[in-house]
Design an enzyme around this catalytic site. Sequence first.
Site, mmCIF file in Angstrom:
data_model
loop_
_atom_site.group_PDB
_atom_site.id
_atom_site.type_symbol
_atom_site.label_atom_id
_atom_site.label_comp_id
_atom_site.label_asym_id
_atom_site.label_seq_id
_atom_site.Cartn_x
_atom_site.Cartn_y
_atom_site.Cartn_z
ATOM 1 N NE ARG A 38 -3.492 2.228 2.874
ATOM 2 C CZ ARG A 38 -4.634 2.645 2.344
ATOM 3 N NH1 ARG A 38 -5.212 1.917 1.424
ATOM 4 N NH2 ARG A 38 -5.200 3.769 2.747
ATOM 5 C CG LEU A 63 -4.564 5.438 -1.808
ATOM 6 C CD1 LEU A 63 -3.214 5.219 -1.143
ATOM 7 C CD2 LEU A 63 -4.950 4.201 -2.608
ATOM 8 C CB SER A 64 -11.007 3.913 0.196
ATOM 9 O OG SER A 64 -11.811 4.688 -0.664
ATOM 10 C CB ALA A 65 -10.039 3.182 5.326
ATOM 11 C CE1 TYR A 69 -9.905 1.405 -2.718
ATOM 12 C CE2 TYR A 69 -8.100 1.888 -1.228
ATOM 13 C CZ TYR A 69 -8.894 2.250 -2.297
ATOM 14 O OH TYR A 69 -8.695 3.443 -2.944
#
Length: 363
Positions: A38, A63-65, A69
């Site tokens: 990540r 970016l989502s958490a 995802y």
Amino acid sequence: MGGAVSAGEDNDELIDNLKEAQYIRTELVEQAFRAIDRADYYLEEFKDNAYKDLAWKHGNIHLSAPCIYSEVMEALDLQPGLSFLNLGSGTGYLSSMVGLILGPFGVNHGVELHSDVIEYAKQKLDFFIKTSDSFDKFEFCEPSFVIGNCLEISPDCTQYDRVYCGAGVQKEHEDYMKNLLKVGGILVMPLEEKLTKITRTGPSAWETKKILAVSFAPLIQPNHTDSGKSRLVHLPPVAVRSLQDLARIAIRGTIKKIIHQEALGRAGDGLKSPPRFKRRRLRRRRMETIVFLDKEVFASRISSPSDDNNNCEDMEEERLEEEEESKSSELKPDPPVNFLREKVLSLPLPDPLKYYLLYYREK
């Protein structure tokens, strides 16, 4: 959005935490998460936060958490050979993980509103292909990104097996999103503050499941041109692979099978195989209980006659763990070997053919 699991020290520990909290539940999703670090999708000055279960935004980059995802990946029920459309593809982090599961005969398309984010995603994809050993461990379906507003997709576009939208969808756009799906397909999107999974069970039949509460920025409405006409987004055509490319896929697959058989042979000779993934030791935790009495909240620890014994066991376990950590810090493990690359380079072939089999990563 996020913070459902504790922070990890590295990508593997982040995945361990997501598994422990049941956000990652299947082996395919776990492998994809472990294969792509990540932190590689963060700007250098923000990488210290990469393994926290939190969303990250810098300018148009988002970016989502990780917990979001992982829920999305699990809900999509991905399989090799499927077609996938990512609406609001962003950095390409999710699209690349999906590509590891879809394999070489899948379709992997993304639509992104911001041109600078498209360039960022292409740079990160190029970095992954050229530098990551994970690229050689999987058959990869490389994502293709196009710029535009995902609410302006051309009506003559093909339908997809799997669709994800990474922005909040207004109720009036729900049917538009559903029509992007093939029969039997799955759509995952934030709808009315809930991450929602919609399965198309027939031409006009749907099953809807709410997964968890989320908070996403809403989709940006189309900005029509002066003439009043919208700018239609044309998705990439579904291209047929060339015979040369099919040969490369087949050869690499054959070499991988040979490597796997050789590894099984070594294991049969009594050689111990290295652990597949790094695992961290988990300490036992005593449970706490929350008691509600007349609108007041009391936290109390559940005790039992065995607590004293457990305390001694925990102290001994911690002591042994510290000894193991001190020993492991002195003996650093060798970096993992890319067996596919080594095998290709050892083949009695002309160098240009070797480079082609390695996607020109050695040139």
